[in-house]
Scaffold this motif. Structure first.
Motif, PDB file in Angstrom:
ATOM      1  N   TYR A  51       0.840  -1.195   0.000  1.00 48.10           N
ATOM      2  CA  TYR A  51       0.000   0.000   0.000  1.00 48.10           C
ATOM      3  C   TYR A  51       0.876   1.246   0.000  1.00 48.10           C
ATOM      4  N   ALA A 200      -7.944   3.693   6.531  1.00 48.92           N
ATOM      5  CA  ALA A 200      -8.008   4.589   5.371  1.00 48.92           C
ATOM      6  C   ALA A 200      -7.380   5.938   5.669  1.00 48.92           C
ATOM      7  N   THR A 223      -2.819   9.244   5.152  1.00 50.54           N
ATOM      8  CA  THR A 223      -3.816   8.643   4.266  1.00 50.54           C
ATOM      9  C   THR A 223      -3.221   7.408   3.611  1.00 50.54           C
ATOM     10  N   SER A 225      -3.618   4.287   0.753  1.00 53.69           N
ATOM     11  CA  SER A 225      -4.271   4.054  -0.537  1.00 53.69           C
ATOM     12  C   SER A 225      -3.538   2.959  -1.298  1.00 53.69           C
TER      13      SER A 225
END
Length: 235
Positions: A51, A200, A223, A225
């Motif tokens: 990620y 998230a 953050t 993602s």
């Protein structure tokens, strides 16, 4: 998911539709299962993740990537800082820092389980709207005075998965000698990635002083993602 970093905002109001009530056995089970699922999804022995992580601080925006399939000291890679691609010297410094972090680990170090932030025995059902159910709880943060903290968590009304955790102080906190925190706000939000609930976004606001004059004011957001599962989760 070894390497996940929990960054320590709140300002999130919830208009409940019911009076405050003691949590039912079924509601308690929903919350406990939501945390069990989340902790399992973050367990690097069960699921290997890749990620991206963007960290925003007052003087720095940093983008990093995590790959759990690589050796532990190589799992984090630096992508950019304040929009600039890092040069060879900065990449070397970054890799050395990752090595130092790995070597500094000792037998008492551990990965934080999200349920460790919460005393699940203190849950109280607050109410619900069209999308979420809310519960108050007593936080469980070793470094802080939990009597000066208040927490709220939100479950998705349909799926019962965890959506958000909010923790803030209700009084001044003194986590160390000559350190006073007048404001502490922590927000953790979660969403579904690759069919699994994962972090998230996290946001932390700290305001206070050290040794009377030094300001500790800090705001940091992270953050997550581009989640990708690198193996098949065990069932």
């Amino acid at each position: 998911m070894k390497g996940f970093k929990v960054a320590l905002l709140i300002g999130f109001s919830f208009v409940c539709s019911n009076a405050i009530a003691v949590v039912t056995e079924e509601q308690q089970q929903w919350v406990e299962q939501a945390f069990s699922d989340l902790n399992s999804n973050n367990d690097g022995t069960k699921v290997l993740w890749q990620y991206s992580q963007q960290t925003v601080m007052p003087d720095m925006t940093r983008i990093e990537q995590f790959n759990a399939s690589l050796p532990e000291t190589e799992r984090w890679s630096l992508v950019s800082e304040n929009g600039d691609t890092p040069g060879k010297k900065r990449l070397t410094e970054y890799r050395e820092r990752q090595q130092d972090l790995h070597e500094d680990k000792d037998e008492t170090s551990y990965e934080l389980a999200f349920s460790d932030l919460i005393d699940l025995s203190t849950l109280v059902f607050v109410g619900e709207d069209d999308n979420n159910m809310s519960f108050t709880f007593t936080p469980n943060i070793d470094e802080l005075d939990n009597n000066a903290l208040a927490g709220v968590l939100y479950l998705d009304k349909t799926s019962k998965h965890l959506r958000k955790i909010l923790i803030r102080n209700t009084d001044e906190i003194n986590p160390a000698f000559s350190v006073t925190l007048t404001k502490f706000e922590l927000e953790l939000s979660f969403d579904v990635f690759e069919g699994l609930v994962m972090p998230a976004h996290t946001s932390t606001t700290i305001m206070g002083t050290a040794a009377i004059f030094k300001s500790l004011d800090s705001v940091q957001t992270v953050t997550y993602s581009d989640y990708k599962i690198l193996n098949n989760p065990q069932t």
